[in-house]
Write a protein that holds these residues in place. Sequence first.
Motif, short mmCIF file in Angstrom:
data_model
loop_
_atom_site.label_atom_id
_atom_site.label_comp_id
_atom_site.label_asym_id
_atom_site.label_seq_id
_atom_site.Cartn_x
_atom_site.Cartn_y
_atom_site.Cartn_z
N ILE A 1 -10.90 -1.71 7.45
CA ILE A 1 -9.79 -1.92 6.52
C ILE A 1 -9.47 -0.59 5.84
CG2 ILE A 1 -9.11 -3.01 4.34
CD1 ILE A 1 -10.86 -5.40 5.10
N VAL A 2 -8.17 -0.31 5.71
CA VAL A 2 -7.70 0.80 4.89
C VAL A 2 -7.08 0.21 3.63
CG1 VAL A 2 -6.16 2.78 4.70
CG2 VAL A 2 -7.23 2.24 6.90
N ALA A 3 -7.69 0.48 2.48
CA ALA A 3 -7.14 0.02 1.20
C ALA A 3 -6.27 1.12 0.61
CB ALA A 3 -8.27 -0.33 0.23
N TYR A 4 -5.24 0.72 -0.12
CA TYR A 4 -4.36 1.71 -0.74
C TYR A 4 -3.65 1.07 -1.93
CZ TYR A 4 -0.43 -0.64 1.59
OH TYR A 4 0.49 -1.57 2.01
N ASN A 5 -3.20 1.94 -2.82
CA ASN A 5 -2.42 1.52 -3.99
C ASN A 5 -0.95 1.81 -3.70
OD1 ASN A 5 -1.19 1.11 -6.43
ND2 ASN A 5 -2.47 2.52 -7.59
N PRO A 6 -0.12 0.78 -3.53
CA PRO A 6 1.29 1.02 -3.17
C PRO A 6 2.08 1.74 -4.25
CG PRO A 6 0.92 -1.30 -3.67
CD PRO A 6 -0.42 -0.66 -3.63
N ALA A 7 1.51 1.86 -5.45
CA ALA A 7 2.19 2.60 -6.51
C ALA A 7 2.03 4.10 -6.35
CB ALA A 7 1.66 2.16 -7.88
N LYS A 8 1.19 4.52 -5.41
CA LYS A 8 0.88 5.94 -5.24
C LYS A 8 1.26 6.41 -3.83
CE LYS A 8 -1.20 8.05 -7.77
NZ LYS A 8 -2.66 8.16 -7.82
N GLY A 9 2.29 7.21 -3.73
CA GLY A 9 2.66 7.81 -2.46
C GLY A 9 3.01 6.83 -1.37
#
Length: 336
Positions: free
Chosen positions: A195-203
């Motif tokens: 899994i790749v987790a990410y914050n959609p508010a950043k970049g």
Amino acid sequence: MVEKIYVACPASFKTGGTESIHQLVYNLNKFFGIKTYVYYVNYNPKKTENPTADAFSIYVGSDEWVDASGVEDSEKNLLIIPEMETPYLENFKKIRKCIWWLSVDNFFVYNTAPKSKPLFYIKHYLKKVLGKTSLEYEKLMFNEFSADFHLVQSYYAAQFLKELNIKNIYSIPDYIHENYIAETKSINLDLKEDIVAYNPAKGYEFTAKLKAMAPNIRWVPIVKMTNEEVFQLLAKAKVYIDFGNHPGKDRIPREAALAGCCLITGKKGSAGNPYDVAIPAKYKLDETEAPAIIALIREIFSNYKSQSNKFNSYLEILNNEKAVYLKEVGDFLKIL
């Protein structure tokens, strides 16, 4: 020695920066014996009785915050104010003043047009976003606030101020709460998933490009999640990516690393130096290297254990953050 310290903060607002503010108030009261309060700059009793965000009740009690009327404007006291709230410095005449640079980039976002001198700030902001920053504008701006001290949360902020020839710079970083660190010790790394987790508010614009390039990778955004749900995601994910602007030492990347995620970041802001995001250079790639980023993600998926070991020195830094923090708070207090 200073008698009272007030640390300014927007009311009922939960971010990494506002957590740092509440942490400082907590530690000054508990470990250094200086009466310290959160000063909620925009507190409105008609909207909320208690302006302390629920998540920060572990730091601040009901008798440890004030509104503007509770700030004693005396030369014996100190006001610490984050960079995005600096217009409030104009409301006080006698108290010693300190700007805390929890972020650099946010200063130019939030201070473009305060109530006083809006044209000055708009002109300055336009110069910044056009890539034609004027040191004369910046020096004039800081002189106008006449801050006695500048605190920095990151190496990135310290370098920014030094380039402006700003004096009286002291480091007060922050730390990931020990309860969170203790919780990460229970994570079974053998159960990690691809899994790749990410914050959609950043970049997110660049992240969307990566997703389109590799739709068969499982990309999971951190959105509309409770703290526990974020933790459970990071506990499962092998990778956390952040191609945002990194205005300071952001919390979620550190929390992700502590939860066993391999970090992949861009090179903007604090990620652009080896001190604030102290991970191997291999894991810092810019937006021209999208194919290499996808390849690195697949490499981590295939060889997670060996890849995760590359972050051991960074984890040691994160686990020691609070001890460093307390020492640097103590060093700053010695000069007051």
